[in-house]
Design a protein around this motif. Structure first.
Motif, short mmCIF file in Angstrom:
data_model
loop_
_atom_site.label_atom_id
_atom_site.label_comp_id
_atom_site.label_asym_id
_atom_site.label_seq_id
_atom_site.Cartn_x
_atom_site.Cartn_y
_atom_site.Cartn_z
N ARG A 169 0.83 -1.21 0.00
CA ARG A 169 0.00 0.00 0.00
C ARG A 169 0.86 1.25 0.00
NH1 ARG A 169 -4.91 -1.52 4.30
NH2 ARG A 169 -6.41 -2.14 2.69
N ASP A 175 -2.28 5.75 -0.36
CA ASP A 175 -2.99 5.04 0.71
C ASP A 175 -2.06 4.87 1.91
OD1 ASP A 175 -4.94 3.73 2.12
OD2 ASP A 175 -4.69 1.81 1.09
N GLU A 177 -2.63 6.04 4.80
CA GLU A 177 -3.47 5.74 5.96
C GLU A 177 -3.70 4.23 6.06
OE1 GLU A 177 -4.43 7.52 8.38
OE2 GLU A 177 -4.00 9.54 7.67
N GLY A 178 -3.99 3.61 4.92
CA GLY A 178 -4.18 2.16 4.91
C GLY A 178 -2.90 1.43 5.30
#
Length: 210
Positions: A169, A175, A177-178
């Protein structure tokens, strides 16, 4: 033929000793040896395996020879012989895939992981290892995220799969945050997971200097 828990522990000990002694400065772009630590956590699928039948011992012996060597060429030869004798034996496909990956044959590794998954659809390690190989082969980050995600679905406490999905990711971009959530979960599941701490630190820096 499936792998008994007795021999699986030997396989995982071999992977631990061979692949985990990697300097932290390699983690910015994790190499195959470091990534291969994911196999050390997978025991649930084989713990319920039946005892090896008398007529299957020859294939098992070849498999054990593979576990007992650190020579990648010999590993491939031994696992291949086990597969020749028992084409429905999922575990040698996965272990041969790891050996092929260590030699740079990512296409061969991906094919072996795929066959292991076909034979054992709940083989979380094979999904995670295939995800790693897809990322390393040519940046197939979507494939890497999908495979590591499937490994997590099959084994929700699979700390290494969370870490490896976080790496994919982060590399994909957009992404963070992911990725941070995945590193957090890996650390929650395995509080001494140094690689996850390191990768989380990198992701925090990229996110905004935290």
């Amino acid at each position: 033929m499936t792998l008994s828990a007795e021999y699986f522990d030997a396989a995982m000990e071999k992977l631990r000793n061979r692949f985990l002694n990697v300097a932290l400065d390699t983690l910015v772009q994790p190499a195959s040896p470091q990534a291969s630590q994911v196999a050390t956590d997978e025991k649930s699928a084989v713990a319920r395996a039946p005892e090896v039948a008398e007529e299957e011992l020859t294939a098992q012996q070849w498999f054990e020879r593979g576990l007992g060597t650190t020579d990648s060429d010999e590993e491939i030869r031994f696992y291949s012989e086990a597969i020749r004798l028992r084409p429905d034996y999922a575990s040698p496909f996965c272990m041969r895939g790891i050996a092929l990956s260590s030699k740079g044959d990512l296409d061969g590794a991906i094919a072996d992981y795929g066959e292991a998954i076909r034979l054992m659809p709940d083989y979380a390690t094979a999904f995670c290892m295939r995800g790693i190989a897809r990322r390393e082969k040519g940046g197939d980050l979507d494939g890497a995220i999908a495979d590591t995600g499937e490994a997590i679905r099959l084994k929700p406490d699979y700390a290494s799969a969370f870490c490896m999905r976080g790496i994919a990711r982060r590399e994909k971009g957009g992404d963070l945050e992911g990725a941070l959530a995945d590193f957090d979960e890996a650390i929650r599941l395995k509080p001494d997971y140094a690689s996850a701490f390191c990768m989380r630190g990198i992701a925090r820096r990229e996110k905004g200097g935290d």
